[in-house]
Design an enzyme around this catalytic site. Structure first.
Site, mmCIF file in Angstrom:
data_model
loop_
_atom_site.group_PDB
_atom_site.id
_atom_site.type_symbol
_atom_site.label_atom_id
_atom_site.label_comp_id
_atom_site.label_asym_id
_atom_site.label_seq_id
_atom_site.Cartn_x
_atom_site.Cartn_y
_atom_site.Cartn_z
ATOM 1 N N ASN A 67 -14.961 1.716 -22.355
ATOM 2 C CA ASN A 67 -13.887 0.797 -21.982
ATOM 3 C C ASN A 67 -13.191 0.349 -23.273
ATOM 4 O O ASN A 67 -13.875 -0.005 -24.224
ATOM 5 C CB ASN A 67 -14.480 -0.429 -21.249
ATOM 6 N N PRO A 68 -11.843 0.353 -23.279
ATOM 7 C CA PRO A 68 -11.163 -0.114 -24.503
ATOM 8 C C PRO A 68 -11.301 -1.623 -24.717
ATOM 9 O O PRO A 68 -11.053 -2.120 -25.802
ATOM 10 C CB PRO A 68 -9.692 0.279 -24.268
ATOM 11 N N TYR B 199 0.837 -1.214 0.000
ATOM 12 C CA TYR B 199 0.000 0.000 0.000
ATOM 13 C C TYR B 199 0.865 1.255 0.000
ATOM 14 O O TYR B 199 0.529 2.260 -0.620
ATOM 15 C CB TYR B 199 -0.974 -0.026 1.190
ATOM 16 N N ASP C 209 -7.936 6.190 -5.163
ATOM 17 C CA ASP C 209 -7.079 7.378 -5.312
ATOM 18 C C ASP C 209 -7.956 8.620 -5.162
ATOM 19 O O ASP C 209 -9.187 8.513 -5.100
ATOM 20 C CB ASP C 209 -6.354 7.356 -6.680
ATOM 21 N N ALA D 113 -10.786 6.544 -21.081
ATOM 22 C CA ALA D 113 -11.426 7.621 -20.307
ATOM 23 C C ALA D 113 -10.939 8.986 -20.769
ATOM 24 O O ALA D 113 -11.743 9.905 -20.992
ATOM 25 C CB ALA D 113 -11.114 7.413 -18.825
ATOM 26 N N CYS E 72 -0.002 1.333 17.748
ATOM 27 C CA CYS E 72 -0.348 2.200 18.885
ATOM 28 C C CYS E 72 0.733 2.035 19.955
ATOM 29 O O CYS E 72 1.075 0.907 20.350
ATOM 30 C CB CYS E 72 -1.711 1.797 19.461
ATOM 31 N N HIS F 135 -14.963 2.035 -2.237
ATOM 32 C CA HIS F 135 -13.943 1.130 -1.697
ATOM 33 C C HIS F 135 -12.942 1.845 -0.814
ATOM 34 O O HIS F 135 -11.855 1.330 -0.567
ATOM 35 C CB HIS F 135 -13.228 0.403 -2.845
ATOM 36 N N CYS G 9 -10.803 -0.127 19.164
ATOM 37 C CA CYS G 9 -10.158 0.165 20.452
ATOM 38 C C CYS G 9 -11.233 0.539 21.469
ATOM 39 O O CYS G 9 -12.013 1.453 21.244
ATOM 40 C CB CYS G 9 -9.179 1.324 20.284
HETATM 41 N N1 APR Z 1 -9.696 3.980 -19.943
HETATM 42 C C1 APR Z 1 -10.809 3.279 -19.629
HETATM 43 N N2 APR Z 1 -10.785 1.984 -19.210
HETATM 44 C C2 APR Z 1 -9.587 1.386 -19.128
HETATM 45 C C3 APR Z 1 -8.377 2.045 -19.454
HETATM 46 C C4 APR Z 1 -8.473 3.392 -19.879
HETATM 47 N N3 APR Z 1 -7.367 4.082 -20.204
HETATM 48 N N4 APR Z 1 -7.338 1.162 -19.267
HETATM 49 C C5 APR Z 1 -7.893 0.002 -18.823
HETATM 50 N N5 APR Z 1 -9.231 0.130 -18.758
HETATM 51 C C6 APR Z 1 -10.222 -0.857 -18.298
HETATM 52 C C7 APR Z 1 -9.820 -2.295 -18.474
HETATM 53 O O1 APR Z 1 -10.225 -2.765 -19.761
HETATM 54 C C8 APR Z 1 -10.619 -2.969 -17.349
HETATM 55 O O2 APR Z 1 -11.922 -3.307 -17.828
HETATM 56 O O3 APR Z 1 -10.321 -0.663 -16.903
HETATM 57 C C9 APR Z 1 -10.761 -1.872 -16.291
HETATM 58 C C10 APR Z 1 -9.917 -2.119 -15.060
HETATM 59 O O4 APR Z 1 -10.427 -3.260 -14.448
HETATM 60 P P1 APR Z 1 -9.885 -3.684 -12.998
HETATM 61 O O5 APR Z 1 -8.396 -3.636 -12.975
HETATM 62 O O6 APR Z 1 -10.601 -4.949 -12.649
HETATM 63 O O7 APR Z 1 -10.356 -2.510 -12.033
HETATM 64 P P2 APR Z 1 -11.802 -2.311 -11.435
HETATM 65 O O8 APR Z 1 -12.874 -2.750 -12.376
HETATM 66 O O9 APR Z 1 -11.895 -0.918 -10.937
HETATM 67 O O10 APR Z 1 -11.758 -3.302 -10.165
HETATM 68 C C11 APR Z 1 -12.841 -3.205 -9.285
HETATM 69 O O11 APR Z 1 -11.783 -4.648 -7.712
HETATM 70 O O12 APR Z 1 -9.677 -5.038 -7.429
HETATM 71 C C12 APR Z 1 -10.764 -4.587 -6.749
HETATM 72 O O13 APR Z 1 -11.198 -2.943 -5.127
HETATM 73 C C13 APR Z 1 -10.569 -3.165 -6.351
HETATM 74 O O14 APR Z 1 -11.874 -1.211 -6.925
HETATM 75 C C14 APR Z 1 -11.287 -2.391 -7.449
HETATM 76 C C15 APR Z 1 -12.359 -3.368 -7.875
#
Ligand code: APR
Length: 245
Positions: free
Chosen positions: A217-218, A67, A105, A235, A151, A120, A132
């Site tokens: 989404n790509p 983290y 973030d 995005a 602590c 999340h 605590c």
């Molecule tokens: N613009 C848009 N989408 C994108 C881009 C981009 N530049 N680059 C990647 N992606 C897409 C990918 O195709 C994928 O579908 O973003 C998605 C990322 O997927 P994950 O890594 O699974 O992230 P997310 O869906 O937010 O995960 C959900 O799962 O891991 C846990 O708590 C964590 O919040 C997270 C949750």
């Protein structure tokens, strides 16, 4: 009229817009998506092993270090054109947008969407691992440094303020997100694989309530079937065009 123009027109005409974002939203800011984040140094670990209470208890230092590395990455990252487009939209059309994010973030907030619902949690925040019950309770300001800090009085460990696999989402955040999904006319689902519930279920909730759902989404996601329309793009490319209206 092409798909992008149709969505731009629908956004311009919408009084209640909900945008749900995932890690792909921050990819163009240099923050690896969750599934990508397990590449490289951390690829030998199972995400659920690091992002879980059991994983933290099993090896607190390893999880704390993971983290710490991600927090440093967030601090270095800047909001991208997609974050900025959402911030500008909220300024230009106050009260129309409800932004719900799975991201931990703070790039939406730094771009101006200060009311973003964080399903999340927030990677910049800390919690105590154990509740605590002492009076006065554990004092974060007096935590003994360490990986993780503890602590100084009772040894309670500090943990990241994010929702781990198997943990409940913050009830108020989830309720607000579900209300927004049920009330919106149009939902944009940006940069999420749709792999993690209940966040992934917000798209079908919106659709069942009568909203139009558009996925940005790509690549294919697990919830593409919930969308009326899928725009294949990133995005930072798509949002500035769609929200400019
Ligand atoms: N613009 C848009 N989408 C994108 C881009 C981009 N530049 N680059 C990647 N992606 C897409 C990918 O195709 C994928 O579908 O973003 C998605 C990322 O997927 P994950 O890594 O699974 O992230 P997310 O869906 O937010 O995960 C959900 O799962 O891991 C846990 O708590 C964590 O919040 C997270 C949750």
């Amino acid at each position: 009229m092409g798909d992008t123009q149709r969505v731009t027109a629908a956004i311009a005409a919408s009084a209640r817009l909900c945008v749900l974002t995932g890690a792909g939203m921050s990819a163009e800011s240099g923050i690896p998506t969750f599934r990508d984040a397990m590449s490289g140094l951390w690829s030998r670990f199972d995400p659920a092993e690091l992002a879980s209470e059991a994983g933290f208890r099993a090896d607190p230092a390893r999880v704390w270090d993971w983290y710490a590395e991600r927090r440093a990455g967030v601090r270095l990252a800047q909001p991208n054109a997609g974050h900025r487009a959402l911030g500008e939209f909220a300024r230009r059309r106050p009260g129309v947008l409800t932004l719900v994010t799975q991201n931990v973030d703070d790039l939406h907030q730094r771009a101006g969407n200060t009311g973003a619902i964080q399903l999340h949690g927030d990677i910049q925040r800390d919690h105590w691992l154990e509740p605590c019950t002492r009076q006065p309770g554990c004092d974060a300001a007096a935590a003994a440094p360490g990986r993780p800090p503890r602590c100084a009085d009772c040894g309670n460990r500090v943990r990241p303020g994010v929702v781990w696999f198997g943990e409940q989402l913050p009830p108020a955040s989830l309720l607000a997100a579900e209300h927004a999904a049920a009330a919106c006319e149009l939902m944009l689902v940006v940069g999420t694989s749709g792999a993690v519930w209940p966040a992934a279920g917000l798209a079908s909730q919106a659709r069942r309530a009568g909203a139009q759902v558009v996925i940005l989404n790509p690549a294919l996601s697990e919830i593409d079937a919930e969308a009326d329309l899928v725009l294949r793009g990133t995005a930072a490319e798509l949002l500035p065009r769609l929200l400019a209206g």
